[in-house]
Design an enzyme around this catalytic site. Structure first.
Site, PDB file in Angstrom:
ATOM      1  N   HIS A  74       3.109   1.810  -0.605  1.00 57.46           N
ATOM      2  CA  HIS A  74       2.528   1.965  -1.459  1.00 57.46           C
ATOM      3  C   HIS A  74       3.497   2.400  -2.758  1.00 57.46           C
ATOM      4  CE1 HIS A  74      -0.187   3.641  -4.195  1.00 57.46           C
ATOM      5  NE2 HIS A  74      -1.373   2.829  -3.926  1.00 57.46           N
ATOM      6  N   ASP A 118      -6.111   0.298   2.702  1.00 55.95           N
ATOM      7  CA  ASP A 118      -6.556  -0.900   3.218  1.00 55.95           C
ATOM      8  C   ASP A 118      -6.516  -1.147   4.545  1.00 55.95           C
ATOM      9  OD1 ASP A 118      -7.443  -2.046   0.632  1.00 55.95           O
ATOM     10  OD2 ASP A 118      -5.399  -2.667  -0.010  1.00 55.95           O
TER      11      ASP A 118
HETATM   12  N1  CMC Z   1       6.299  -4.664   5.184  1.00 57.77           N
HETATM   13  C1  CMC Z   1       7.644  -4.603   5.101  1.00 57.77           C
HETATM   14  N2  CMC Z   1       8.463  -4.111   4.106  1.00 57.77           N
HETATM   15  C2  CMC Z   1       7.879  -3.495   3.176  1.00 57.77           C
HETATM   16  C3  CMC Z   1       6.311  -3.218   3.049  1.00 57.77           C
HETATM   17  C4  CMC Z   1       5.699  -3.803   4.091  1.00 57.77           C
HETATM   18  N3  CMC Z   1       4.246  -3.706   3.775  1.00 57.77           N
HETATM   19  N4  CMC Z   1       6.100  -2.585   1.943  1.00 57.77           N
HETATM   20  C5  CMC Z   1       7.385  -1.990   1.290  1.00 57.77           C
HETATM   21  N5  CMC Z   1       8.286  -2.863   2.112  1.00 57.77           N
HETATM   22  C6  CMC Z   1       9.991  -2.833   1.765  1.00 57.77           C
HETATM   23  C7  CMC Z   1      10.222  -3.574   0.622  1.00 57.77           C
HETATM   24  O1  CMC Z   1      10.808  -4.951   1.319  1.00 57.77           O
HETATM   25  C8  CMC Z   1      11.557  -2.943   0.120  1.00 57.77           C
HETATM   26  O2  CMC Z   1      12.635  -2.974   1.038  1.00 57.77           O
HETATM   27  P1  CMC Z   1      14.085  -2.865   0.300  1.00 57.77           P
HETATM   28  O3  CMC Z   1      14.271  -1.466  -0.353  1.00 57.77           O
HETATM   29  O4  CMC Z   1      14.975  -3.083   1.566  1.00 57.77           O
HETATM   30  O5  CMC Z   1      14.174  -3.911  -0.695  1.00 57.77           O
HETATM   31  C9  CMC Z   1      10.840  -1.506   0.050  1.00 57.77           C
HETATM   32  O6  CMC Z   1       9.907  -1.492   1.378  1.00 57.77           O
HETATM   33  C10 CMC Z   1      10.131  -0.780  -0.976  1.00 57.77           C
HETATM   34  O7  CMC Z   1       9.036  -1.915  -1.279  1.00 57.77           O
HETATM   35  P2  CMC Z   1       8.578  -2.450  -2.791  1.00 57.77           P
HETATM   36  O8  CMC Z   1       8.154  -4.201  -2.699  1.00 57.77           O
HETATM   37  O9  CMC Z   1       9.810  -2.518  -3.759  1.00 57.77           O
HETATM   38  O10 CMC Z   1       7.552  -1.649  -3.055  1.00 57.77           O
HETATM   39  P3  CMC Z   1       6.411  -1.601  -4.256  1.00 57.77           P
HETATM   40  O11 CMC Z   1       6.213  -0.318  -4.618  1.00 57.77           O
HETATM   41  O12 CMC Z   1       7.024  -2.736  -5.467  1.00 57.77           O
HETATM   42  O13 CMC Z   1       5.384  -2.329  -3.627  1.00 57.77           O
HETATM   43  C11 CMC Z   1       3.313  -2.637  -2.297  1.00 57.77           C
HETATM   44  C12 CMC Z   1       4.229  -1.565  -3.039  1.00 57.77           C
HETATM   45  C13 CMC Z   1       1.998  -1.858  -1.725  1.00 57.77           C
HETATM   46  C14 CMC Z   1       3.143  -3.823  -3.062  1.00 57.77           C
HETATM   47  C15 CMC Z   1       4.120  -3.015  -1.158  1.00 57.77           C
HETATM   48  O14 CMC Z   1       4.242  -1.708  -0.287  1.00 57.77           O
HETATM   49  C16 CMC Z   1       3.385  -4.128  -0.382  1.00 57.77           C
HETATM   50  O15 CMC Z   1       3.484  -5.134  -0.322  1.00 57.77           O
HETATM   51  N6  CMC Z   1       2.451  -3.463   0.809  1.00 57.77           N
HETATM   52  C17 CMC Z   1       1.657  -4.531   1.386  1.00 57.77           C
HETATM   53  C18 CMC Z   1       0.412  -5.028   0.566  1.00 57.77           C
HETATM   54  C19 CMC Z   1      -0.587  -3.853   0.736  1.00 57.77           C
HETATM   55  O16 CMC Z   1      -0.742  -3.446   1.787  1.00 57.77           O
HETATM   56  N7  CMC Z   1      -0.890  -3.482  -0.469  1.00 57.77           N
HETATM   57  C20 CMC Z   1      -2.146  -2.614  -0.857  1.00 57.77           C
HETATM   58  C21 CMC Z   1      -1.635  -1.291  -1.453  1.00 57.77           C
HETATM   59  S1  CMC Z   1      -2.743  -0.010  -1.485  1.00 57.77           S
HETATM   60  C22 CMC Z   1      -4.213  -0.591  -2.058  1.00 57.77           C
HETATM   61  C23 CMC Z   1      -4.097  -1.119  -3.460  1.00 57.77           C
HETATM   62  O17 CMC Z   1      -3.248  -0.778  -4.165  1.00 57.77           O
HETATM   63  O18 CMC Z   1      -5.007  -1.935  -3.904  1.00 57.77           O
END
Ligand code: CMC
Length: 431
Positions: free
Chosen positions: A308, A366
């Site tokens: 998140h 989720d």
């Molecule tokens: N699986 C594997 N790696 C992950 C995941 C994941 N679900 N989420 C983040 N990471 C890694 C990412 O690759 C990055 O690694 P590095 O620092 O080595 O590059 C690090 O963790 C930080 O991630 P980010 O993508 O820079 O973080 P963000 O804040 O931009 O993204 C997020 C947040 C929720 C989009 C992301 O965690 C994600 O894609 N999660 C899966 C989708 C999900 O469950 N979404 C629902 C969010 S909660 C409900 C809502 O908001 O509606």
């Protein structure tokens, strides 16, 4: 100049500027850069809004490090235990919990608006039977903007309030009609003697031949899921609603914009993606393989329902949903639901893995919600629609807060331009 300030020094020129610092009632101190461009000609760069507070808001508070979520100051755990979705919707809209009479009136008022204009029911027929319900939702909610001309003056607080009531009331009717269109059954009209959630379940599952009595366990579970999804401060869809609304656009069209943003798998679409992922993993024996994939940067696979932007701790909503999962599955479906077992094991393995630990990636709202939706008989294509029904309360509360702010102005970010500098047009024969 406020008491505290933040000094920004330009290393090239040696000049510096004091920027005012602002403190909210809770949360991080904020540096007010709104005058930076005017006074220095400098812009700030923050793609993805990693360090940007885009507005002032008094609706929802999150402390991502501690895993805290409060609506209007009330901890979500207390609301989940003692309140219900409509009372929370009232709280989000009006700022305080209602008196017993005010809540009765609010429930009646929402009940009064549940029907959609009959001409709107024709709209569904324009969609192919297998259209994703979110695509129908975007279109139909957007088309609400073609109605209600008598109460669309966004500068009139009473009109704004009526729009809010209409949206909260009509979303379940539209959502259930999306489902009915997909399964080829006639739309079921709302019944206002039922609860908000009971009415929705009946509109989903009754047919003209067989009525449906809402199951109290299903009603309680769905009510909890709606309450937990009702608001989450300036997430992508809420920010979309605010940005769309900042131009003075029609509120129904703004909510349709929010639904569009919610649909993406990184946001509300994750609940549907979690179930697809669990189906794909299939068995606890395969978890390790998928954990490896999730960590592999050359593989687009991510653990859906994990991570998140704000929570760097267990999402408090996921904690609550996880704890009621057992109860719901026991009473409604298979108590040894293999998908729940798989999700629990996946969580256990991920939370011990240094990759997830170092990045503070925990289950989010989720991760477990889809398992409950499935136990209620709701198909996975409808999961994000369920999220949209609930989040409408938050979206419209934010829209109202924004429009009623006397300092409100159009949202207009700038950019760091990286395109070509000036060049002269070349006639086509010379290219
Ligand atoms: N699986 C594997 N790696 C992950 C995941 C994941 N679900 N989420 C983040 N990471 C890694 C990412 O690759 C990055 O690694 P590095 O620092 O080595 O590059 C690090 O963790 C930080 O991630 P980010 O993508 O820079 O973080 P963000 O804040 O931009 O993204 C997020 C947040 C929720 C989009 C992301 O965690 C994600 O894609 N999660 C899966 C989708 C999900 O469950 N979404 C629902 C969010 S909660 C409900 C809502 O908001 O509606």
């Amino acid at each position: 100049m406020s008491e505290k300030s933040f000094t920004l020094t330009n290393n090239e020129t040696g000049g510096s500027i004091d920027l005012p610092m602002r403190e909210g009632t809770d949360g991080p101190i904020t540096v007010d850069i709104s005058s930076l461009f005017q006074t220095t000609g400098l812009l700030t760069f923050d793609p993805g809004f990693m360090s940007t507070a885009s507005c002032e808001s008094a609706i929802t508070y999150i402390d991502g490090e501690k895993g805290i979520l409060r609506y209007r100051g009330y901890p979500v755990e207390q609301l989940a235990e003692r309140s219900d979705f409509l009372e929370v919707a009232y709280l989000l809209l009006y700022g305080d919990l209602p008196s017993a009479q005010a809540l009765l009136d609010f429930r009646a008022l929402i009940g009064h608006h549940t029907m959609i204009n009959e001409s709107l029911t024709q709209f569904f027929d324009g969609f192919h039977y297998d259209a994703h319900p979110m695509s129908i939702m975007v279109g139909v909610v957007g088309s609400l903007s073609a109605f209600y001309h008598d109460s669309l003056d966004i500068h009139n607080p009473r009109h704004r309030e009526i729009c809010a009531h209409r949206l909260i009331a009509k979303m379940p009717t539209i959502a259930a009609a999306c489902y009915k269109h997909n399964v080829g059954e006639p739309l079921i009209y709302p019944r206002n003697d039922l609860s908000y959630v009971g009415n929705y379940l009946r509109m989903m599952f009754a047919t003209p031949c067989d009525d449906y009595e809402p199951n109290p366990v299903a009603e309680k579970a769905l009510n909890l899921l709606f309450l937990l999804h009702a608001d989450h401060e300036q997430n992508a869809s809420t920010s979309t609603v605010r940005l769309a609304g900042s131009s003075g656009a029609n509120p129904f069209a703004c909510i349709a914009a929010g639904i569009t943003s919610l649909w993406g798998p990184a946001h509300g679409g994750a609940n549907e993606a979690v179930i697809s992922m669990l189906d794909e993993i299939g068995h606890t024996d395969n978890i390790d393989k998928y954990i490896v994939k999730a960590k592999d940067k050359s593989d687009p696979f991510r653990l859906m329902g994990f991570g998140h932007r704000v929570y760097k701790n267990y999402d408090p909503r996921a904690k609550i949903i996880r704890s009621v999962c057992h109860e719901v599955l026991e009473k409604l479906a298979d108590p040894d639901n293999p998908k729940f077992e798989l999700a629990l094991r996946l969580e256990e393995i991920a939370l011990k893995d240094p990759y997830f630990v170092e990045r503070k990636l925990y289950p989010n709202v989720d991760f477990y919600s889809g398992i409950i939706y499935q136990a209620l008989g709701i198909p996975s294509s409808m999961f994000t629609v369920m999220f949209a029904i609930a989040r409408t309360a938050g979206w419209i509360a934010h829209w109202m807060e924004m429009i009623s702010d006397p300092g409100q102005r159009i949202g207009r970010p700038r950019q760091l331009y990286t395109g070509a500098t000036q060049r002269d047009y070349v006639p086509i024969a010379e290219r």
